[in-house]
Scaffold this motif. Structure first.
Motif, mmCIF file in Angstrom:
data_model
loop_
_atom_site.group_PDB
_atom_site.id
_atom_site.type_symbol
_atom_site.label_atom_id
_atom_site.label_comp_id
_atom_site.label_asym_id
_atom_site.label_seq_id
_atom_site.Cartn_x
_atom_site.Cartn_y
_atom_site.Cartn_z
ATOM 1 N N GLY A 130 -96.174 18.329 7.974
ATOM 2 C CA GLY A 130 -95.196 18.189 9.041
ATOM 3 C C GLY A 130 -94.559 19.517 9.423
ATOM 4 O O GLY A 130 -93.896 20.163 8.608
ATOM 5 N N ALA A 131 -94.745 19.903 10.676
ATOM 6 C CA ALA A 131 -94.227 21.195 11.142
ATOM 7 C C ALA A 131 -92.876 21.069 11.819
ATOM 8 O O ALA A 131 -92.243 22.080 12.108
ATOM 9 C CB ALA A 131 -95.224 21.841 12.106
ATOM 10 N N VAL A 132 -92.422 19.828 12.088
ATOM 11 C CA VAL A 132 -91.131 19.621 12.741
ATOM 12 C C VAL A 132 -90.295 18.692 11.864
ATOM 13 O O VAL A 132 -90.834 17.861 11.123
ATOM 14 C CB VAL A 132 -91.304 19.021 14.152
ATOM 15 C CG1 VAL A 132 -92.049 19.995 15.051
ATOM 16 C CG2 VAL A 132 -92.034 17.699 14.101
ATOM 17 N N PRO A 133 -88.975 18.803 11.932
ATOM 18 C CA PRO A 133 -88.122 18.014 11.044
ATOM 19 C C PRO A 133 -88.320 16.511 11.151
ATOM 20 O O PRO A 133 -88.300 15.812 10.137
ATOM 21 C CB PRO A 133 -86.707 18.423 11.474
ATOM 22 C CG PRO A 133 -86.859 19.793 12.031
ATOM 23 C CD PRO A 133 -88.197 19.797 12.710
ATOM 24 N N LEU A 134 -88.520 15.985 12.365
ATOM 25 C CA LEU A 134 -88.637 14.549 12.528
ATOM 26 C C LEU A 134 -89.854 13.998 11.800
ATOM 27 O O LEU A 134 -89.798 12.930 11.178
ATOM 28 C CB LEU A 134 -88.711 14.200 14.020
ATOM 29 C CG LEU A 134 -88.609 12.709 14.366
ATOM 30 C CD1 LEU A 134 -87.286 12.139 13.872
ATOM 31 C CD2 LEU A 134 -88.751 12.504 15.870
ATOM 32 N N LEU A 172 -96.560 6.202 -0.727
ATOM 33 C CA LEU A 172 -96.160 7.436 -1.408
ATOM 34 C C LEU A 172 -97.098 8.579 -1.035
ATOM 35 O O LEU A 172 -96.656 9.690 -0.688
ATOM 36 C CB LEU A 172 -96.149 7.205 -2.915
ATOM 37 C CG LEU A 172 -95.856 8.418 -3.805
ATOM 38 C CD1 LEU A 172 -94.470 8.974 -3.527
ATOM 39 C CD2 LEU A 172 -95.988 8.032 -5.288
ATOM 40 N N GLY A 173 -98.415 8.335 -1.104
ATOM 41 C CA GLY A 173 -99.376 9.377 -0.767
ATOM 42 C C GLY A 173 -99.296 9.780 0.693
ATOM 43 O O GLY A 173 -99.368 10.973 1.028
ATOM 44 N N ALA A 174 -99.127 8.804 1.586
ATOM 45 C CA ALA A 174 -99.017 9.119 3.008
ATOM 46 C C ALA A 174 -97.767 9.949 3.290
ATOM 47 O O ALA A 174 -97.797 10.897 4.086
ATOM 48 C CB ALA A 174 -98.994 7.832 3.832
ATOM 49 N N GLY A 175 -96.667 9.604 2.619
ATOM 50 C CA GLY A 175 -95.437 10.363 2.804
ATOM 51 C C GLY A 175 -95.560 11.794 2.309
ATOM 52 O O GLY A 175 -95.096 12.731 2.966
ATOM 53 N N LEU A 176 -96.198 11.959 1.150
ATOM 54 C CA LEU A 176 -96.387 13.308 0.616
ATOM 55 C C LEU A 176 -97.273 14.151 1.533
ATOM 56 O O LEU A 176 -96.999 15.333 1.774
ATOM 57 C CB LEU A 176 -96.998 13.222 -0.781
ATOM 58 C CG LEU A 176 -96.082 12.691 -1.891
ATOM 59 C CD1 LEU A 176 -96.887 12.348 -3.139
ATOM 60 C CD2 LEU A 176 -95.005 13.702 -2.228
ATOM 61 N N LEU A 220 -91.284 15.376 9.151
ATOM 62 C CA LEU A 220 -90.989 15.470 7.728
ATOM 63 C C LEU A 220 -90.091 14.314 7.280
ATOM 64 O O LEU A 220 -90.316 13.718 6.216
ATOM 65 C CB LEU A 220 -90.339 16.808 7.405
ATOM 66 C CG LEU A 220 -90.015 17.048 5.921
ATOM 67 C CD1 LEU A 220 -90.385 18.471 5.512
ATOM 68 C CD2 LEU A 220 -88.533 16.812 5.634
ATOM 69 N N LEU A 221 -89.099 13.964 8.079
ATOM 70 C CA LEU A 221 -88.210 12.856 7.720
ATOM 71 C C LEU A 221 -88.965 11.527 7.708
ATOM 72 O O LEU A 221 -88.660 10.642 6.904
ATOM 73 C CB LEU A 221 -87.037 12.800 8.692
ATOM 74 C CG LEU A 221 -86.041 13.956 8.604
ATOM 75 C CD1 LEU A 221 -84.954 13.823 9.665
ATOM 76 C CD2 LEU A 221 -85.410 14.030 7.215
ATOM 77 N N GLY A 222 -89.959 11.398 8.583
ATOM 78 C CA GLY A 222 -90.811 10.214 8.521
ATOM 79 C C GLY A 222 -91.558 10.127 7.201
ATOM 80 O O GLY A 222 -91.714 9.048 6.620
ATOM 81 N N GLY A 223 -92.025 11.277 6.708
ATOM 82 C CA GLY A 223 -92.673 11.296 5.398
ATOM 83 C C GLY A 223 -91.726 10.932 4.275
ATOM 84 O O GLY A 223 -92.098 10.205 3.345
ATOM 85 N N VAL A 224 -90.487 11.417 4.353
ATOM 86 C CA VAL A 224 -89.479 11.070 3.345
ATOM 87 C C VAL A 224 -89.212 9.573 3.356
ATOM 88 O O VAL A 224 -89.097 8.924 2.302
ATOM 89 C CB VAL A 224 -88.185 11.862 3.599
ATOM 90 C CG1 VAL A 224 -87.053 11.358 2.708
ATOM 91 C CG2 VAL A 224 -88.418 13.351 3.358
#
Length: 405
Positions: free
Chosen positions: A310-314, A300-304, A316-320
């Motif tokens: 995250g500056a690019v969509p991919l 959870l913390g790593a994703g947040l 950010l989606l990895g974080g999600v």
């Protein structure tokens, strides 16, 4: 549909628990479908009745506040009179609140809408009672897995509910809440006809002869319980940051609209669902509840943090995706830990307090997240959630001696 995910591969004792777990799964599934039908539409209802964004926040806060106050009382009541009765009362209140909701939408009466959500919050104690029922009939080594099954029902309902609500709203604003009320009534009938009582009468008698204040104090101060309550607060605080700030962040950073935001939350829900259905049993047996919780909080913390940076969509989606996996681990592990640390006669009370601790985070979290987003930076809520997750890891590891594999 549900048989494939209800405690497969367990021993004879767990197999005897299957009817209860199956019915609890169906109960939370129908309940969450009803919840998912109406909650995404709430801002539209409020706007049609002359309210604004602040009104929406007040309405959601009214629900969370009454839920916060009522859930521990309903949890304690389930220890005294049984799980089945509390679940039935909660479902009756839910059905009634949805009927009032439909009437408010039909007549466009904002005070009536507030009344419906306050009633829904005051009777929203079926989740803690359902978790207590599962804990009553499930061996400790399989409890996290069984809690994961309950979480799967929640996830399925929350995925299907918004879709169904959007389709039903085309037939009239009053139709979605009315259908949600019908689902709650069907759920109530199933519980009354099919669900056995899982809490022993002797334990209920023991609780009924003790003072309420003394029992509450003893429950809260039991070894490990304060840490579990703090863990519920921290995990739900991180989850609230995602719900409030993520749509704003992707809009500001990438220009995404409601369609892309819906896809992002679908990915989050799918990752959580897969974890709870297919992974949680193996992980809980291998690691124990506390280590599983620490691992989930770490994801959870790593994703947040990934979303914040995250500056690019991919990326950010990895974080999600990491957040979805983490939530799929933390929620069942929290329920299993709370049930493990509570005595049988106070299990409902502890689980009710735990849900209220999460409710407190859901009450405070939206205001806190919005303030950080507006006053500091779009990434600030996610970095704050990362800090909360780090504290959760420490608390979870401190519980490890009480929760071995």
């Amino acid at each position: 549909m549900f048989d494939a995910i209800v405690l497969p591969g367990m021993d004879d004792g767990a197999r005897r628990a299957r009817p209860v777990v199956r019915l609890v799964l169906l109960t939370v599934f129908l309940d969450m479908i009803g919840f998912g039908i109406v909650i995404p539409l709430l801002p539209l209802y409020v706007r049609s009745m002359g309210g604004d964004a602040q009104t929406v926040g007040t309405l959601l806060g009214a629900f969370s506040l009454t839920q916060l106050l009522a859930t521990p009382l309903l949890g304690r009541l389930s220890d005294r009179v049984g799980r089945r009765r509390v679940i039935a009362v909660s479902l009756f209140g839910n059905a009634l609140s949805m009927i009032v909701f439909a009437l408010a939408a039909w007549r466009e009466m904002l005070p009536l809408l507030f009344a419906s959500r306050i009633l829904a919050g005051a009777t929203a104690g079926n989740l803690s009672a359902c978790q207590a029922a599962v804990a009553d009939v499930t061996p400790e080594r399989d409890r996290a897995r069984a809690m994961g099954v309950v979480g799967a029902g929640i996830g399925l309902g929350m995925v299907l509910g918004p879709v169904l609500g959007g389709v039903l709203s085309e037939h009239g604003a009053w139709v979605p809440p009315l259908v949600a009320g019908v689902l709650a009534a069907i759920d109530l009938a199933l519980v009354l006809v099919l669900m056995p009582e899982t809490h022993a009468h002797a334990a209920r008698e023991e609780v009924s002869h003790e003072g309420v204040v003394a029992r509450a104090r003893a429950t809260i101060t039991r070894p490990g319980v304060p840490r579990v309550l703090a863990l519920y607060f921290l995990v739900f605080l991180g989850m609230t940051n995602v719900q409030v700030a993520l749509p704003l962040l992707v809009g500001a950073r990438f220009g995404w609209d409601a369609t892309e935001v819906g896809h992002v939350f679908a990915l989050l829900g799918l990752a959580t669902l897969i974890t709870q259905v297919f992974l949680i049993g193996r992980l809980s047996r291998a690691l124990g509840d506390a280590l599983l919780l620490a691992l989930g909080a770490g994801l959870l913390g790593a994703g947040l943090a990934t979303i914040a940076l995250g500056a690019v969509p991919l990326v950010l989606l990895g974080g999600v995706l990491a957040i979805g996996l983490g939530l799929g681990m933390t929620n069942p592990a929290l329920g299993a830990l709370a049930a493990r640390l509570a005595p049988a006669e106070a299990r409902g009370a502890v689980l009710g307090l735990a849900q209220s601790s999460g409710g407190l985070a859901r009450t405070i979290g939206p205001v806190w997240s919005g303030m950080l987003f507006a006053r500091l930076a779009p990434s600030a809520p996610f970095l704050a959630g990362t800090a909360a997750a780090a504290i959760a890891i420490v608390l979870a590891l401190a519980l490890r001696p009480r929760s071995g594999p």
